[in-house]
Design an enzyme around this catalytic site. Sequence first.
Site, PDB file in Angstrom:
ATOM      1  N   VAL A  25      33.509 -12.584  82.937  1.00 17.53           N
ATOM      2  CA  VAL A  25      34.479 -11.510  82.728  1.00 17.53           C
ATOM      3  C   VAL A  25      34.214 -10.804  81.397  1.00 17.53           C
ATOM      4  CG1 VAL A  25      36.936 -10.952  82.458  1.00 17.53           C
ATOM      5  CG2 VAL A  25      36.224 -12.675  84.127  1.00 17.53           C
ATOM      6  N   CYS A  26      33.780 -11.559  80.402  1.00 18.90           N
ATOM      7  CA  CYS A  26      33.588 -11.014  79.051  1.00 18.90           C
ATOM      8  C   CYS A  26      32.682  -9.787  79.002  1.00 18.90           C
ATOM      9  CB  CYS A  26      33.086 -12.094  78.101  1.00 18.90           C
ATOM     10  SG  CYS A  26      34.222 -13.489  77.930  1.00 18.90           S
TER      11      CYS A  26
END
Length: 189
Positions: A48-49
């Site tokens: 997700v980062c």
Amino acid sequence: MSLIGKEIQTFKATAYNSGNGEFIDITDENMKGQWSVVCFYPADFTFVCPTELEDLQNQYATLKDLGVEVYSVSTDTHFTHKAWHDHSDAISKLEYIMIGDPSQTISRNFDVLDEEAGLAQRGTFIIDPDGIVQAAEINADGIGRDASTLIDKIKAAQYVRNNPGEVCPAKWQEGGETLKPSLDLVGKI
């Protein structure tokens, strides 16, 4: 305990300046004298980062036009940030500063450290030129953030700072009506 209205705590760290490819020393003083967005995330080389950091890059020019500098922070080192920048299509686009926080000092200062995992949570902070936290958002690990929401929040924070005695209602956008809190408004909104 909320950080809203509190001055950021002292720190010193090494960062990777994605804009010019250099390592730099950075402190809390770098976040004063301008508006700042500090975006904490769990770890480099994850899932997700990179979507969040790339989304933040997509808003970077608009944020710069508003006089805002952007800092991303994870508990990785500045060396890991550079390696990620060199090997990820999404992260290679970044132009803002990536702070390494292996000591976990900054993550603790902003109260986003997951002590058990040793990783920062997904925290976003808007800091005014005096180093005072004006807005904060913390999401669970699986919930990515939308950087476009920062634009109206920053415009509102800047408006309130420049217009004492006025406040911005929900969904306020630049040029919209503001409120002047007074006894005359009590019970009439």
